[in-house]
Design an enzyme around this catalytic site. Sequence first.
Site, PDB file in Angstrom:
ATOM      1  CG  HIS A  58      -1.774  -1.141   1.388  1.00 36.29           C
ATOM      2  ND1 HIS A  58      -2.090  -1.665   2.611  1.00 36.29           N
ATOM      3  CD2 HIS A  58      -2.401  -1.917   0.475  1.00 36.29           C
ATOM      4  CE1 HIS A  58      -2.888  -2.707   2.446  1.00 36.29           C
ATOM      5  NE2 HIS A  58      -3.084  -2.891   1.164  1.00 36.29           N
ATOM      6  CE  LYS A  68       1.728   3.419   5.044  1.00 34.33           C
ATOM      7  NZ  LYS A  68       1.186   2.167   4.496  1.00 34.33           N
ATOM      8  CE1 TYR A 128      -0.038   2.629   8.862  1.00 31.71           C
ATOM      9  CE2 TYR A 128      -0.155   0.539  10.023  1.00 31.71           C
ATOM     10  CZ  TYR A 128      -0.675   1.427   9.090  1.00 31.71           C
ATOM     11  OH  TYR A 128      -1.827   1.112   8.417  1.00 31.71           O
ATOM     12  CG  ASP A 166      -4.089  -5.793  -0.174  1.00 31.02           C
ATOM     13  OD1 ASP A 166      -4.154  -4.615  -0.581  1.00 31.02           O
ATOM     14  OD2 ASP A 166      -3.819  -6.094   1.000  1.00 31.02           O
TER      15      ASP A 166
END
Length: 183
Positions: A58, A68, A128, A166
Amino acid sequence: MVDLPGMKLLVPRHIGDDRGYFAETFRADLFVEYCGDFAFVQDNESRSARSGTVRGLHFQSEPHAQGKLVRCTAGALFDVAVDIRSGSPTFGQWAGETLTPENGKQLWVPPGFAHGFCSLEPDTVICYKVTGYYSAECDKGLRWDDPAIGIVWPDAADPETLSPKDRGQPLLADLPEYFAWAV
C-alpha cells in the site's frame, strides 16, 4: 537489511532488568536528525489474527503521500517496502525486516515507497505513525507478489489471506508514475 535510499532501520535502546524493559520508541529530535524533517499526524494499528496474513503493498499518492514509521507491538511480522520513485537508482527494489516487540526494530518507510507485511505469529499487532492523513482518493497499491520485484516472502505467507482490494492491485509495470526521484 535496509539498503534503499531514504529508508532507515531504527533500533531504540531497551533498558531492562528482570521486570522487563523501558524504551523511548520515538523522539522527534532524533528522528529529524536521522531520517529528516517529517511531522507525524496520525497513529495507526492493525491486528492480524492468523499467522501468514499478508497485507499490502500500500501507499498514498500526492497530495496526501505518507511516510510510515512502523513497529510491531505483539507477535512478529516481516515488513517490506518497495521503491516506486520513478528515476530512482533503486526503483522496483525491495527491502524487508523482521519486526518484533523483543528486537524493538522500527522501519522508516518514506513517501515514494509501497509498504506491506506478513504476520509471522497469530495475533500480530503492527503500529505505525504516518505523515499524512488517510485519503481514500489517494489510497493506492501494488501487487504483493509481482515477479518483477521478486519479494522473498516468508514461507508462512498465505495468499488466501489477501483482502479483495489487495488481490486486484496492479503490477509495477502497470503502475502510473506517482512519485519522482529527487536527489
